[in-house]
Design a protein around this motif. Structure first.
Motif, PDB file in Angstrom:
ATOM      1  N   THR A 141       0.862  -1.173   0.000  1.00 49.52           N
ATOM      2  CA  THR A 141       0.000   0.000   0.000  1.00 49.52           C
ATOM      3  C   THR A 141       0.904   1.230   0.000  1.00 49.52           C
ATOM      4  N   ILE A 142       0.759   2.058  -1.029  1.00 52.74           N
ATOM      5  CA  ILE A 142       1.594   3.243  -1.168  1.00 52.74           C
ATOM      6  C   ILE A 142       0.747   4.476  -0.866  1.00 52.74           C
ATOM      7  N   GLU A 165       5.344   6.607   1.501  1.00 51.08           N
ATOM      8  CA  GLU A 165       5.703   5.348   2.142  1.00 51.08           C
ATOM      9  C   GLU A 165       5.016   4.174   1.463  1.00 51.08           C
ATOM     10  N   ALA A 166       5.653   3.020   1.594  1.00 45.04           N
ATOM     11  CA  ALA A 166       5.089   1.751   1.145  1.00 45.04           C
ATOM     12  C   ALA A 166       4.971   0.859   2.371  1.00 45.04           C
ATOM     13  N   CYS A 167       3.781   0.304   2.578  1.00 47.15           N
ATOM     14  CA  CYS A 167       3.542  -0.607   3.693  1.00 47.15           C
ATOM     15  C   CYS A 167       3.324  -1.999   3.117  1.00 47.15           C
ATOM     16  N   SER A 178      -2.276   3.920  -3.632  1.00 46.78           N
ATOM     17  CA  SER A 178      -2.475   2.728  -4.449  1.00 46.78           C
ATOM     18  C   SER A 178      -2.125   1.474  -3.668  1.00 46.78           C
ATOM     19  N   THR A 179      -2.658   0.369  -4.145  1.00 44.21           N
ATOM     20  CA  THR A 179      -2.393  -0.943  -3.549  1.00 44.21           C
ATOM     21  C   THR A 179      -2.109  -1.917  -4.672  1.00 44.21           C
ATOM     22  N   ARG A 184       9.787   4.333   4.167  1.00 45.47           N
ATOM     23  CA  ARG A 184       9.288   5.712   4.077  1.00 45.47           C
ATOM     24  C   ARG A 184      10.423   6.655   3.681  1.00 45.47           C
ATOM     25  N   PHE A 185      10.106   7.604   2.796  1.00 50.26           N
ATOM     26  CA  PHE A 185      11.040   8.678   2.452  1.00 50.26           C
ATOM     27  C   PHE A 185      10.446   9.982   2.922  1.00 50.26           C
ATOM     28  N   ARG A 186      11.299  10.802   3.560  1.00 49.27           N
ATOM     29  CA  ARG A 186      10.910  12.143   4.008  1.00 49.27           C
ATOM     30  C   ARG A 186      11.926  13.136   3.454  1.00 49.27           C
ATOM     31  N   TYR A 187      11.420  14.238   2.937  1.00 48.48           N
ATOM     32  CA  TYR A 187      12.287  15.294   2.447  1.00 48.48           C
ATOM     33  C   TYR A 187      13.022  15.938   3.615  1.00 48.48           C
TER      34      TYR A 187
END
Length: 190
Positions: free
Chosen positions: A35-36, A44-46, A184-185, A71-74
């Motif tokens: 799940t994005i 993030e992608a779970c 999205s999933t 997870r990516f954070r700026y």
């Protein structure tokens, strides 16, 4: 930095780059739901459904898994979280920065529970294995960088399993990631 962040967060390369260490000790694959989601300056992608990675690290250090979050954070933070039914098992955080056009510098922090002497011993086993995985990733990223320099007008191939690549690229360009408006999933076999 985009390549380094995506590499840290990409679950699908581990069957090849880290075969045996993180995944790949078993030919059996697990059906995993991805799940994005995202928001202003993060994506993030779970991953759920992967009860355990089939690799040495998982066998030695980890029990049954509930979910994994990448997870990516700026401006350059890549986070990985591994959750069991009892809660957070391991969290890794990498702070990255583009030091030159060709080099990314970073520092990583790995955090796990304190459960006594067994967890202390696990941390000693994890360190060398993590260093091996890091060297494998450096080798792949160096090769990718050399290829990009040799073929400067060729765009990188972004496949359907590169779940976070486009969103990280958008965030780094100061844009809202697509996942912020359109979560999205999908399902993959890991």
């Amino acid at each position: 930095m985009l390549d380094a962040a995506e590499n840290i967060l990409d679950a699908t390369h581990t069957h090849f780059t880290h075969k045996g260490l993180l995944r790949g000790l078993s030919p059996k694959r697990q059906r995993v739901r991805v799940t994005i989601t995202g928001g202003d300056s993060w994506v993030e992608a779970c991953y759920t459904g992967e009860e355990r990675q089939h690799g040495l690290i998982s066998r030695l250090l980890e029990g049954p898994r509930l979910k994994t979050i990448g997870r990516f954070r700026y401006p350059g933070v890549a986070e990985l979280e591994y959750w069991s039914v009892k809660g957070l098992v391991l969290a890794t955080t990498f702070h990255l920065r583009q030091s030159t056009n060709e080099h990314v510098e970073g520092i990583g922090c790995l955090i796990g529970p304190r459960g006594g002497i067994l967890d202390y011993l696990k941390s000693f086993a994890f360190g060398p294995m993590f260093s091996i995985a890091l060297q494998q990733d450096r080798k792949v990223l160096k090769s990718s960088s050399k290829n990009a320099a040799f073929f400067p007008n060729v765009k990188p191939v972004i496949g359907p399993l590169d779940f976070l690549r486009r969103d990280i690229e958008a965030i780094m360009a100061g844009k809202l990631p697509e996942a912020a408006n359109t979560p999205s999933t999908c399902f993959i076999d890991l």
